[in-house]
Design an enzyme around this catalytic site. Structure first.
Site, PDB file in Angstrom:
ATOM      1  N   ASP A  86       0.809  -1.223   0.000  1.00  0.00           N
ATOM      2  CA  ASP A  86       0.000   0.000   0.000  1.00  0.00           C
ATOM      3  C   ASP A  86       0.843   1.275   0.000  1.00  0.00           C
ATOM      4  OD1 ASP A  86      -2.062  -1.792   0.296  1.00  0.00           O
ATOM      5  OD2 ASP A  86      -3.011  -0.739   1.962  1.00  0.00           O
ATOM      6  N   HIS A 233       3.497  -2.429   3.126  1.00  0.00           N
ATOM      7  CA  HIS A 233       3.578  -1.083   2.538  1.00  0.00           C
ATOM      8  C   HIS A 233       4.887  -0.891   1.773  1.00  0.00           C
ATOM      9  CE1 HIS A 233       0.565  -0.639   5.727  1.00  0.00           C
ATOM     10  NE2 HIS A 233       0.108   0.401   5.048  1.00  0.00           N
TER      11      HIS A 233
END
Length: 263
Positions: A86, A233
């Protein structure tokens, strides 16, 4: 002697009457106006407020959801697990994550923030060129997007998809992921109307808090079950520890389950 006492008493009575008269207000002539005594400053009426221009009120947010709504994709539906990254694309960390995935010969899903896409379209092109999947992650990572008016939700998601397709005109964006996992029925419905399924996760090692790589590895490898979707992430800050955990995570998950994007 007695006459003297009577005289003194009479004189005292006259003085007493005269003194009492000094304390009385003077009598006003007939028809005279009553004098006006200025009011004390402490009781002066407040001046009338000057008119002000009222600003347009901001739209209210809906209440914070208490449970995840229906319609979320939380597993791959098969034995293979999915890796999702992400908050990118990030010019420092996304290329290194892509290198790790290429070394492990696996594909992942990249959940892209529109403002980052606009700044780094070449990274979106590389993600697609190397066979990875794309996911809309809102225009500016707005945690409260799902609680905003539906028209605002739609405009945000459309704008992000437009930025992705400006980088890769024929790009497929099959999924949407709400920042922070703060899903609402409204954002799920809008994503569906735009042809995107809502992608949640089943394993969150909280790499955003930057634990050391061995801790990340333990959280992922200990929490994964067949069909798991792992949240990590590649943007939004220093992802060096996520990157350090990737080789072992990729090798172990691929060996035990296989890794592939959700369908």
């Amino acid at each position: 002697m007695r006459a003297r006492r009577v005289l003194l008493a009479a004189l005292g009575l006259v003085l007493l009457v005269a003194g009492c008269g000094d304390d009385q207000p003077a009598e006003r002539p007939p028809g005279a106006a009553t004098p006006i005594v200025p009011a004390s400053p402490s009781v002066q009426p407040d001046p009338a407020p000057s008119p002000t221009r009222t600003s347009r009120p901001k739209p209210r947010l809906r209440p914070e959801p208490t449970a995840l709504p229906a319609g979320l994709r939380r597993t791959t539906g098969v034995r293979r697990v999915a890796l999702t990254f992400d908050d990118g694309p990030d010019p420092t960390w996304t290329p290194k994550v892509l290198d790790q995935l290429r070394a492990g010969r696996v594909k992942a899903t990249f959940c892209l923030v529109g403002t980052e896409v606009r700044q780094h379209p070449e990274l979106v092109r590389r993600i697609v060129r190397e066979g990875h999947q794309l996911c809309n992650h809102s225009w500016r990572h707005d945690f409260e997007l799902g609680r905003r008016p539906v028209a605002e939700i739609r405009a945000d998601l459309v704008r992000t998809n437009q930025a992705i397709r400006a980088a890769v005109p024929d790009a497929r964006v099959p999924f949407y992921r709400q920042p922070g996992g703060r899903w609402t029925p409204e954002v799920v419905a809008v994503a569906k109307q735009l042809g995107m399924r809502s992608l949640h996760w089943s394993v969150d090692p909280q790499d955003w808090a930057k634990p050391k790589a061995p801790v990340l590895e333990k959280r992922v490898l200990g929490g994964v079950r067949p069909g798991a979707i792992v949240l990590m992430h590649d943007g939004g800050g220093d992802r060096s520890r996520t990157l350090a955990a990737c080789p072992r995570v990729i090798a172990d998950l691929n060996r035990r389950f296989g890794i592939a994007p959700p369908r």
